[in-house]
Write a protein that holds these residues in place. Structure first.
Motif, short mmCIF file in Angstrom:
data_model
loop_
_atom_site.label_atom_id
_atom_site.label_comp_id
_atom_site.label_asym_id
_atom_site.label_seq_id
_atom_site.Cartn_x
_atom_site.Cartn_y
_atom_site.Cartn_z
N PHE A 145 0.82 -1.21 0.00
CA PHE A 145 0.00 0.00 0.00
C PHE A 145 0.86 1.26 0.00
CE2 PHE A 145 -2.71 3.26 1.95
CZ PHE A 145 -3.80 3.19 1.11
N ASN A 146 2.10 1.15 0.43
CA ASN A 146 2.98 2.32 0.41
C ASN A 146 3.04 2.95 -0.98
OD1 ASN A 146 3.67 2.48 3.12
ND2 ASN A 146 5.32 1.01 2.89
N LYS A 147 2.93 2.12 -2.03
CA LYS A 147 2.90 2.65 -3.40
C LYS A 147 1.65 3.49 -3.64
CE LYS A 147 5.17 -1.46 -5.26
NZ LYS A 147 5.03 -2.61 -6.16
N CYS A 148 0.58 3.16 -2.95
CA CYS A 148 -0.72 3.82 -3.14
C CYS A 148 -0.80 5.16 -2.39
CB CYS A 148 -1.85 2.92 -2.66
SG CYS A 148 -1.81 1.26 -3.37
N THR A 149 0.04 5.32 -1.36
CA THR A 149 -0.05 6.52 -0.52
C THR A 149 0.38 7.80 -1.23
OG1 THR A 149 2.12 6.11 0.46
CG2 THR A 149 0.19 5.23 1.64
N ALA A 150 0.95 7.66 -2.41
CA ALA A 150 1.24 8.86 -3.19
C ALA A 150 -0.05 9.58 -3.55
CB ALA A 150 2.01 8.49 -4.46
N CYS A 151 -1.15 8.82 -3.63
CA CYS A 151 -2.44 9.40 -4.02
C CYS A 151 -3.56 9.18 -3.01
CB CYS A 151 -2.89 8.83 -5.36
SG CYS A 151 -1.77 9.20 -6.72
N HIS A 152 -3.49 8.11 -2.23
CA HIS A 152 -4.58 7.76 -1.32
C HIS A 152 -4.15 7.92 0.13
CE1 HIS A 152 -7.27 6.17 -4.38
NE2 HIS A 152 -6.21 5.61 -4.94
N THR A 153 -5.13 8.16 0.98
CA THR A 153 -4.89 8.32 2.40
C THR A 153 -5.67 7.26 3.20
OG1 THR A 153 -5.05 9.87 4.27
CG2 THR A 153 -6.75 10.04 2.59
N ASN A 181 -9.46 13.53 1.85
CA ASN A 181 -9.04 12.83 0.65
C ASN A 181 -7.72 13.44 0.23
OD1 ASN A 181 -11.42 11.23 0.33
ND2 ASN A 181 -12.48 13.04 -0.39
N ALA A 182 -6.98 12.72 -0.54
CA ALA A 182 -5.72 13.24 -1.10
C ALA A 182 -5.97 13.44 -2.59
CB ALA A 182 -4.60 12.24 -0.82
N PHE A 183 -4.98 13.18 -3.41
CA PHE A 183 -5.18 13.23 -4.85
C PHE A 183 -6.24 12.21 -5.24
CE2 PHE A 183 -4.02 12.26 -9.27
CZ PHE A 183 -4.11 13.53 -9.80
N GLY A 184 -6.29 11.09 -4.51
CA GLY A 184 -7.33 10.09 -4.65
C GLY A 184 -8.13 10.04 -3.36
N PRO A 185 -9.25 9.32 -3.36
CA PRO A 185 -10.08 9.27 -2.14
C PRO A 185 -9.44 8.42 -1.04
CG PRO A 185 -10.96 7.81 -3.82
CD PRO A 185 -9.83 8.57 -4.46
N SER A 186 -9.89 8.65 0.18
CA SER A 186 -9.47 7.81 1.30
C SER A 186 -9.93 6.38 1.03
CB SER A 186 -10.11 8.31 2.59
OG SER A 186 -9.90 7.38 3.63
N LEU A 187 -9.13 5.42 1.41
CA LEU A 187 -9.49 4.02 1.20
C LEU A 187 -9.94 3.32 2.47
CD1 LEU A 187 -6.91 2.92 -1.51
CD2 LEU A 187 -9.26 3.72 -1.78
N VAL A 188 -10.14 4.09 3.53
CA VAL A 188 -10.69 3.51 4.75
C VAL A 188 -12.13 3.10 4.46
CG1 VAL A 188 -11.39 3.96 7.13
CG2 VAL A 188 -9.22 4.86 6.27
N GLY A 189 -12.45 1.86 4.74
CA GLY A 189 -13.81 1.36 4.52
C GLY A 189 -14.15 1.10 3.07
N GLN A 219 -2.12 -9.38 -4.64
CA GLN A 219 -3.51 -8.94 -4.55
C GLN A 219 -4.12 -9.36 -3.22
OE1 GLN A 219 -5.54 -10.55 -7.95
NE2 GLN A 219 -4.53 -9.16 -9.39
N ASP A 220 -3.87 -10.62 -2.82
CA ASP A 220 -4.38 -11.12 -1.54
C ASP A 220 -3.88 -10.28 -0.38
OD1 ASP A 220 -5.69 -13.21 -2.86
OD2 ASP A 220 -4.16 -14.70 -2.34
N TYR A 221 -2.60 -9.94 -0.40
CA TYR A 221 -2.02 -9.13 0.67
C TYR A 221 -2.66 -7.75 0.72
CZ TYR A 221 1.73 -12.63 0.37
OH TYR A 221 2.44 -13.80 0.33
N LEU A 222 -2.78 -7.13 -0.44
CA LEU A 222 -3.37 -5.79 -0.49
C LEU A 222 -4.83 -5.82 -0.05
CD1 LEU A 222 -2.73 -2.88 -1.08
CD2 LEU A 222 -3.24 -3.29 -3.49
N LEU A 223 -5.57 -6.83 -0.47
CA LEU A 223 -6.97 -6.95 -0.05
C LEU A 223 -7.07 -7.18 1.46
CD1 LEU A 223 -8.42 -8.99 -3.02
CD2 LEU A 223 -9.00 -6.64 -2.38
N ALA A 224 -6.19 -7.98 2.01
CA ALA A 224 -6.20 -8.20 3.46
C ALA A 224 -5.98 -6.88 4.19
CB ALA A 224 -5.12 -9.21 3.86
N TYR A 225 -5.07 -6.07 3.68
CA TYR A 225 -4.82 -4.77 4.30
C TYR A 225 -6.03 -3.84 4.14
CZ TYR A 225 -2.87 -0.23 5.34
OH TYR A 225 -2.66 1.02 5.88
N LEU A 226 -6.58 -3.78 2.94
CA LEU A 226 -7.74 -2.90 2.71
C LEU A 226 -8.91 -3.30 3.60
CD1 LEU A 226 -7.61 -2.44 -1.16
CD2 LEU A 226 -7.00 -0.76 0.59
#
Length: 125
Positions: free
Chosen positions: A35-43, A49-57, A114-121
């Motif tokens: 997810f560290n790659k995603c934090t350039a745009c998501h919070t 929101n950042a450049f992209g929307p928050s991904l909490v929930g 994908q499994d790892y990222l989904l588990a984190y999300l």
């Protein structure tokens, strides 16, 4: 569902539920690293929101439904709910899954990643 299946198999093999919890925690940790790659745009801050929307929930949420974010018409009109299956498709190739989205192309095709990222999300509540 996956965790329940893993739990049943693991417990059937005599492995404790603590080991299953450890496995889930390890998957979430690996996902957090990705997810560290995603934090350039998501919070992960629900108040902004950042450049992209928050991904909490995000898991279970309707696409393009957060206030205070200017989503593309393609995403607003997609009718998508962010199920695990739809998130997996998005992660594998968002511009193919929702043509016309403004998000730059993402492509994580490795199923384990994908499994790892989904588990984190899923842990972001």
């Amino acid at each position: 569902m996956r965790t329940k299946i893993i739990s049943a198999v693991v417990l059937g093999l005599g492995i404790s539920s603590a080991a299953v919890a450890d496995t889930e925690a390890m998957m979430q940790a690996a996902g957090a690293e990705l997810f560290n790659k995603c934090t350039a745009c998501h919070t992960t801050d629900t108040s902004k929101n950042a450049f992209g929307p928050s991904l909490v929930g995000v898991v279970g949420r309707e696409a393009a439904s957060l206030p205070r974010f200017a989503y593309s018409d393609a995403l607003k009109n997609s009718g998508i709910t962010w199920t695990e299956e739809n998130l997996r498709k998005w992660i594998a190739g968002n511009d193919q899954f929702v043509p016309g989205t403004r998000m730059r192309h993402v492509e994580i095709t490795d199923k384990a990643e994908q499994d790892y990222l989904l588990a984190y999300l899923k842990s972001l509540k």
